[in-house]
Design an enzyme around this catalytic site. Structure first.
Site, short mmCIF file in Angstrom:
data_model
loop_
_atom_site.label_atom_id
_atom_site.label_comp_id
_atom_site.label_asym_id
_atom_site.label_seq_id
_atom_site.Cartn_x
_atom_site.Cartn_y
_atom_site.Cartn_z
N GLU A 94 0.84 -1.19 0.00
CA GLU A 94 0.00 0.00 0.00
C GLU A 94 0.89 1.25 0.00
O GLU A 94 1.90 1.31 0.69
CB GLU A 94 -0.88 -0.02 1.24
CG GLU A 94 -1.72 1.21 1.49
CD GLU A 94 -2.47 1.13 2.82
OE1 GLU A 94 -3.33 2.00 3.06
OE2 GLU A 94 -2.19 0.21 3.63
N LYS A 140 -9.45 2.25 -1.77
CA LYS A 140 -9.65 1.72 -0.43
C LYS A 140 -10.99 2.14 0.13
O LYS A 140 -11.34 3.33 0.16
CB LYS A 140 -8.52 2.21 0.48
CG LYS A 140 -8.47 1.58 1.86
CD LYS A 140 -7.22 2.06 2.61
CE LYS A 140 -7.06 1.41 3.96
NZ LYS A 140 -5.82 1.87 4.65
N CYS A 196 -5.31 -3.18 2.92
CA CYS A 196 -5.06 -3.08 4.35
C CYS A 196 -6.32 -3.29 5.21
O CYS A 196 -6.79 -4.40 5.36
CB CYS A 196 -4.39 -1.75 4.66
SG CYS A 196 -3.49 -1.73 6.25
#
Length: 326
Positions: free
Chosen positions: A86, A157, A189
């Site tokens: 990321e 995200k 994540c």
């Protein structure tokens, strides 16, 4: 740091950059290319790689060079699908939107997509990486997918962690992309702590989840000696019958320590890794993509068909973009 290479070579592609004869000249030549017996468990083999390294905050050019270096190393070891961490071109712990904006770039017209598309084209492979995306005045924590044909797609995200909420807009779609070896999706994540994400992807027919991440050490909750992030990734993969390729970063940035332990997970749990807590690594393993379609876990049980869709919606209420390329 010393780079540690982990590789299982059993299914690597040979002669990646060499032309191949797709049509043997004689019937005997054609028959010689096939095994005499049926071999199960190798229906769609692909070698995947997770890159683990330490980006330096704000040093975009240096980080991009490091990304290209490790991606090239993975291709040299016959990787075909490579996942990087990321925000690995920028670093992660920004103090404000201005800092994040200075490291952001357009997608697909920015320099990182261009550099990786060139690399993917030369090596006939696929790359997923995390970066900070700028669209107009808005910033997104984004993963991009490129291949031999260039830019393929992106994922923004959806579940923002901690101060992400002050920097970025949340994503609102879960796209799935058809690649030659199977169907690929992306998450980032903190998305991995929400089983709805992988279940929605599984319901759309995804096989592999490419998961760029910046797992952080949280004292008493997630620590190197008890890496709950690895357990969460393995559980998510097992519960939805998916293959999840997790690429984490290492190092400490403005007092935040990152967890390493990149890994590849599937229905049996962790199938390669985890990598070290604090070492640069290129984690490589062959997988059979069709393992993600074998969701019959007992004579009586199937991970998707057993859902009680009389009690809850098949897609868990998701009615966003349709699966891309399907």
């Amino acid at each position: 740091m010393v780079a540690v290479e982990h590789a299982r070579r059993g299914s690597s592609l040979k002669g990646r950059n060499e032309p191949c004869n797709l049509l043997p000249e004689t019937k005997e030549d054609r028959m010689a290319e096939f095994e005499t017996k049926r071999v199960e468990g190798q229906e769609s083999m692909v070698t995947v790689a997770a890159l683990q390294f330490e980006p330096l905050l704000g040093q975009v050019d240096r980080n991009r060079e490091k990304l290209v270096e490790l991606t090239t190393r993975a291709f040299d070891q016959q990787a075909q699908l490579i996942v990087a961490p990321e925000a690995c071109t920028s670093g992660y712990v920004f103090n404000n939107r201005q800092e994040a904006g200075q490291c952001a770039e357009a997608v697909p017209d920015g320099p990182t997509v261009a550099a990786l598309a060139d690399l993917a084209g030369k090596n006939n492979g696929y790359i997923v990486t995390g970066l900070i995306e700028k669209e107009g005045a808005l910033l997104y924590n984004t993963a991009v997918l490129v291949g031999p044909e260039g830019y393929i797609g992106k994922y923004r995200k959806t579940h923002l962690w901690d101060l992400d909420n002050t920097l970025y807009e949340p994503g609102n779609a879960f796209p799935v992309f058809n690649l030659p070896f199977g169907r690929v999706a992306m998450s980032i994540c903190y998305d991995g702590w929400f089983p709805e994400v992988n279940r929605i992807y599984a319901a759309q027919g995804a096989d592999i989840i490419c998961h760029p991440t910046n797992w952080v050490v949280v004292p008493g909750l997630a620590e190197p000696q008890n890496p709950s992030w690895v357990f969460a990734a393995a559980a998510q993969a097992a519960c939805s019958g998916l293959i999840v390729v997790c690429a984490d970063r290492i190092g400490t940035e403005r007092g935040i320590t990152f967890g390493g332990h990149s890994c590849v997970c599937g229905l049996p749990g962790v199938i390669q890794g985890p990598a070290a807590f604090d070492e640069e690594e290129v984690l490589i393993t062959p997988i059979n993509v069709m393992d993600a379609r074998r969701k019959q876990v007992s004579p009586w049980n199937h991970l998707l068909r057993d859902r009680r869709t009389d009690l809850y919606d098949t897609m868990l209420g998701y009615d966003g973009c349709p699966p891309t390329g399907r």
